[in-house]
Design a protein around this motif. Structure first.
Motif, short mmCIF file in Angstrom:
data_model
loop_
_atom_site.label_atom_id
_atom_site.label_comp_id
_atom_site.label_asym_id
_atom_site.label_seq_id
_atom_site.Cartn_x
_atom_site.Cartn_y
_atom_site.Cartn_z
N ILE A 37 0.68 -1.17 0.07
CA ILE A 37 0.09 0.13 -0.14
C ILE A 37 0.94 1.26 0.13
CG2 ILE A 37 -1.57 1.27 1.35
CD1 ILE A 37 -2.89 -1.34 2.24
N LEU A 38 1.95 1.22 0.61
CA LEU A 38 2.83 2.30 0.75
C LEU A 38 3.82 2.56 -0.39
CD1 LEU A 38 3.83 2.32 4.48
CD2 LEU A 38 2.07 3.68 3.34
N ALA A 39 3.96 1.36 -1.22
CA ALA A 39 4.93 1.30 -2.42
C ALA A 39 4.66 2.53 -3.43
CB ALA A 39 4.57 -0.16 -3.22
N PRO A 40 3.60 3.08 -3.60
CA PRO A 40 3.40 4.22 -4.56
C PRO A 40 4.64 5.22 -4.09
CG PRO A 40 1.42 3.23 -4.33
CD PRO A 40 2.40 2.46 -3.49
N LEU A 41 4.81 5.38 -2.79
CA LEU A 41 5.56 6.43 -2.09
C LEU A 41 6.88 6.32 -2.73
CD1 LEU A 41 3.83 6.83 1.25
CD2 LEU A 41 3.38 8.29 -0.65
N THR A 42 7.16 5.18 -2.94
CA THR A 42 8.90 4.99 -3.05
C THR A 42 9.29 5.56 -4.40
OG1 THR A 42 8.41 2.83 -4.25
CG2 THR A 42 8.78 2.64 -1.90
N THR A 43 8.33 6.01 -5.26
CA THR A 43 8.79 6.73 -6.42
C THR A 43 8.77 8.21 -6.24
OG1 THR A 43 6.17 7.14 -7.01
CG2 THR A 43 7.41 5.04 -7.69
N LEU A 44 8.34 8.70 -5.21
CA LEU A 44 8.51 10.10 -4.89
C LEU A 44 9.93 10.73 -5.10
CD1 LEU A 44 6.87 12.92 -4.01
CD2 LEU A 44 7.35 12.10 -1.58
N PRO A 45 10.96 10.04 -4.47
CA PRO A 45 12.29 10.65 -4.88
C PRO A 45 12.67 10.98 -6.43
CG PRO A 45 12.42 9.14 -3.09
CD PRO A 45 10.99 8.94 -3.63
N ALA A 46 12.30 9.91 -7.03
CA ALA A 46 12.40 9.96 -8.54
C ALA A 46 11.44 11.34 -9.05
CB ALA A 46 11.81 8.84 -9.30
N VAL A 47 10.30 11.40 -8.51
CA VAL A 47 9.63 12.65 -9.16
C VAL A 47 10.19 13.92 -8.73
CG1 VAL A 47 7.35 13.91 -8.70
CG2 VAL A 47 7.37 11.28 -8.87
N LEU A 48 10.79 13.84 -7.27
CA LEU A 48 11.44 15.25 -6.95
C LEU A 48 13.00 15.18 -7.86
CD1 LEU A 48 11.15 14.83 -3.08
CD2 LEU A 48 10.02 16.29 -4.65
N LEU A 49 13.48 14.25 -8.11
CA LEU A 49 14.84 14.30 -9.06
C LEU A 49 14.46 14.84 -10.21
CD1 LEU A 49 17.66 13.36 -9.32
CD2 LEU A 49 16.87 11.47 -10.16
N SER A 50 13.05 14.38 -10.84
CA SER A 50 12.86 15.16 -11.99
C SER A 50 12.71 16.50 -12.08
CB SER A 50 11.54 14.51 -12.83
OG SER A 50 12.00 12.97 -12.92
N THR A 79 12.48 10.19 -16.67
CA THR A 79 12.16 9.59 -15.33
C THR A 79 10.93 10.03 -14.67
OG1 THR A 79 14.60 9.62 -14.95
CG2 THR A 79 13.29 9.82 -13.07
N LEU A 80 10.37 11.42 -14.90
CA LEU A 80 9.17 11.69 -14.50
C LEU A 80 8.21 10.88 -15.01
CD1 LEU A 80 7.45 13.87 -13.14
CD2 LEU A 80 7.54 15.16 -15.19
N ILE A 81 8.20 10.48 -16.10
CA ILE A 81 6.96 9.63 -16.85
C ILE A 81 7.17 8.47 -16.34
CG2 ILE A 81 6.15 8.77 -18.82
CD1 ILE A 81 5.86 11.90 -18.65
N LEU A 84 5.52 8.53 -12.70
CA LEU A 84 4.11 8.66 -12.84
C LEU A 84 3.53 7.47 -13.10
CD1 LEU A 84 3.72 12.11 -14.48
CD2 LEU A 84 3.39 11.52 -12.05
N LEU A 85 4.21 6.59 -14.26
CA LEU A 85 3.23 5.24 -14.48
C LEU A 85 3.57 4.33 -13.55
CD1 LEU A 85 4.31 5.38 -18.23
CD2 LEU A 85 1.97 5.65 -17.33
N TYR A 86 4.80 4.08 -12.82
CA TYR A 86 4.89 3.21 -11.88
C TYR A 86 4.20 3.37 -10.69
CZ TYR A 86 8.73 0.57 -14.29
OH TYR A 86 9.21 -0.19 -15.25
N SER A 87 4.12 4.61 -10.59
CA SER A 87 3.25 4.92 -9.11
C SER A 87 1.96 4.35 -9.29
CB SER A 87 3.43 6.37 -8.39
OG SER A 87 2.84 7.12 -9.74
N ALA A 88 1.32 5.06 -10.46
CA ALA A 88 -0.28 4.70 -10.77
C ALA A 88 -0.16 2.96 -10.94
CB ALA A 88 -0.50 5.22 -12.23
N ALA A 89 0.91 2.48 -11.41
CA ALA A 89 0.60 0.85 -11.39
C ALA A 89 0.65 0.32 -10.20
CB ALA A 89 1.67 0.42 -12.28
N LEU A 90 1.54 0.79 -9.40
CA LEU A 90 1.61 0.37 -7.87
C LEU A 90 0.33 0.30 -6.96
CD1 LEU A 90 5.31 1.30 -7.03
CD2 LEU A 90 4.38 -0.88 -7.34
N MET A 91 -0.25 1.69 -7.30
CA MET A 91 -1.55 2.09 -6.80
C MET A 91 -2.79 0.93 -7.17
SD MET A 91 -1.74 6.23 -7.03
CE MET A 91 -3.42 6.24 -6.51
#
Length: 595
Positions: A37-50, A79-81, A84-91
């Protein structure tokens, strides 16, 4: 710091899911469910990196041959795309697979996270060794997404995917070793090193084959139409939206774009790209699974992008603008196609009741974007691409006029996909779910993100809102609508052949060429079996003949020895008599000598 976090946080979540099995079943389920359930948050550093990490660099001297990572505009955009896609898939996976069940290994979440690490790694890697490690991680971990349902179709798709991945990895490894030996260990130095190498042709061919598998280039595309229907919809979204772009990045990073004009290679790649762009549309219309139709649409769209890479090989002066246009189009396509793949289960579960119109608007909007309708990100990407390749010709035809026809094929494909989704059986859900929220996230991002990325990060220029460009974006769509309606009317009137009138995937099965390849492989296997059987029989005959000869010789030798022994036995007393005679003769001679 952000680069390291983009890798380490997803890796930590994977470790938690894997190590949770050491606890009891109940505790392991709770840990894995919470982590998923928390896995989508793990993509947040990549979003901030972008968003904030432009120009960020990370050097790890002790890793591999000295790992280096760098965020340039291409890496930033892709990386931004991917995030976004991986966070959506994880959700979608987290809230639908693990929400109401007492069992769940979290395997799909873990494989998505591993793929995410590899995917981002291919975008930001600044040296050849790190790039290859990330690419291999992405390629082989994606098999876990394809095999997830464990069905017969999934097993077949995974086998073919792994075979193609091994071919890809072998070609890439050989190409990158030659590139590094020519002085291209760092990504920034690779194009010039390849251009100056004595083995330029060999390196380019290896890289085109290796990365062409991931990019879905004809005839290396056969895994795509099999993997997409086999994998869960969330996995298909990242397979089509993000993973195939790793092949594009490999081309842009390592091919000698802008360094040398490679006419033969460029025209060959251009021919394959155009075949993929148009043939995939024709084959996709004959399918009955909406995910297979969308897979062929991805092959067609990647053919469009590959045309831009080929133009950069043909005309070095166009390399930088062609690369920027291809990245921009990849950004647009990633979000739009991701929305369509995520929309397949959304249409099934939320295509009725109060959410019907929301789903309809979202799917139609994503489809129009893929087709390149005016006011969409697709129109922007196609406009920049056409302006870039103007003047580049193939068999006398300017790409400026050929590429818009790809949109015509896309319209027909998407009309077919829409009909399949509309007529599919519904399984309504009456409460919010992760797949609906994740799909809305991707749809919203697809509206604005490509425009912002193209204008501010890639500096690809703007879209002309004059009547001419608007009409150029419109007429291919109108032609596609007319063509699609004409095919439907012809089928309704019974004017088409049976295999075309009732398209069910049997006329051209998903994977198209792989069916023929499997048949050839089966025939080759049977032929090899016959040859081996004949060789076995021949070996057995030779062995029997040699055994007979040796046995006969042994018997004759034994008989000879027996006869000699018998003769010696008969000479036993004769020998004694001879000895007596000899002794007597010696005595006589001795007496005579003394006298």
């Amino acid at each position: 710091m952000l680069i390291a976090s983009a890798f380490l946080l997803p890796a930590l979540a994977v470790s938690v899911i894997a190590l949770a099995g050491a606890a009891g079943p109940s505790a392991a389920h709770r840990v894995r469910r919470t982590t998923a359930i928390l896995a989508p948050l793990t993509t947040l550093p990549a979003v901030l990196l972008s968003l904030f990490g432009e120009g960020a660099r990370l050097e790890v001297p002790w890793l591999l041959l000295g790992a280096e990572f760098y965020v340039d505009p291409w890496a930033r955009s892709l990386t931004l795309i991917a995030a976004l896609l991986y966070s959506a898939a994880l959700m979608a996976v987290s809230w639908t697979k693990l929400r109401d069940t007492e069992k769940g290994s979290g395997a799909l979440t873990a494989f998505l996270l591993v793929c995410f690490v590899g995917n981002v790694g291919t975008y930001v890697a600044a040296d050849a060794a790190s790039f290859y490690a990330a690419f291999a991680l992405l390629s082989f971990s994606a098999a876990g997404l394809v095999i997830h349902y464990r069905s017969q179709e999934a097993q077949r798709a995974t086998r073919i995917y792994l075979v193609m991945s091994v071919i890809s990895e072998t070609a890439i490894l050989a190409g990158l070793i030659l590139t590094a030996s020519a002085g291209g260990h760092r990504v920034a130095d690779a194009p010039a090193a390849v251009a100056e190498s004595e083995l330029t042709g060999l390196i380019v061919v290896l890289l085109l084959i290796g990365f062409g598998v991931k990019a879905g280039t004809v005839p290396l595309h056969v895994w795509l139409p099999l993997a997409h229907p086999a994998a869960p919809p969330a996995a298909s979204a990242v397979l089509s939206g993000a993973m195939v772009k790793a092949g594009l990045v490999g081309w842009l990073r390592f091919l000698p774009l802008g360094e040398a004009a490679l006419a033969a290679t460029g025209y060959t790649l251009l021919a394959l790209a155009l075949v993929g762009a148009f043939a995939a549309a024709a084959i996709g219309v004959l399918q009955r699974d909406p995910k297979v139709v969308l897979a062929y649409s991805t092959i067609s769209q990647m053919g469009f992008i590959t045309c831009l890479v080929a133009a950069g090989l043909l005309v070095p002066e166009l390399a930088s603008t062609a690369a920027a246009a291809s990245v921009l189009y990849a950004v647009h396509h990633g979000l739009a196609k991701g929305a369509l793949f995520l929309g397949v289960p959304v249409a099934k579960h939320f295509g009725t009741g109060g959410t019907r119109w929301l789903v309809l608007v979202g799917l139609v909007g994503a489809a129009l974007a893929v087709a390149g309708a005016p006011l969409t990100s697709g129109a922007y990407g196609k406009y920049v691409s056409k302006e870039t390749v103007e003047g580049v010709t193939f068999l006398g035809a300017d790409l400026y006029y050929l590429l818009p026809l790809v949109a015509t094929g896309s319209v027909v494909l998407l009309m077919r996909c829409g009909w399949l989704l509309w007529s599919a059986e519904r399984h309504p859900e009456h409460r919010p779910a992760g797949e609906l929220a994740s799909w809305l996230l991707v749809c919203a991002a697809g509206v604005a993100v490509p425009w912002l990325v193209g204008a501010f990060w890639l500096e690809a220029g703007g879209f002309s809102w004059e009547l001419g460009p608007l009409w150029d974006a419109t007429w291919p769509l109108l032609l596609g609508v007319v063509l699609g309606l004409g095919v439907w009317w012809s089928a309704h009137r019974g004017w088409l052949p049976g295999w075309a009138m009732h398209a069910d995937g049997s006329a051209v099965q998903p994977g198209d060429l792989v069916v023929a390849e499997e048949s050839l492989a089966a025939r080759a296997g049977r032929g090899a079996a016959v040859v081996l059987d004949g060789a076995h029989r021949g070996t057995a005959m030779v062995r029997a003949s040699v055994w007979n000869v040796m046995s006969s010789a042994g018997e004759r030798t034994e008989q000879g020895l027996d006869g000699g022994e018998r003769r010696l036995r008969s000479w036993e007393f004769s020998g004694a008599a001879v000895l007596v005679v000899l002794v007597a003769a010696l005595m006589v001679l001795s007496v005579g000598w003394l006298v």
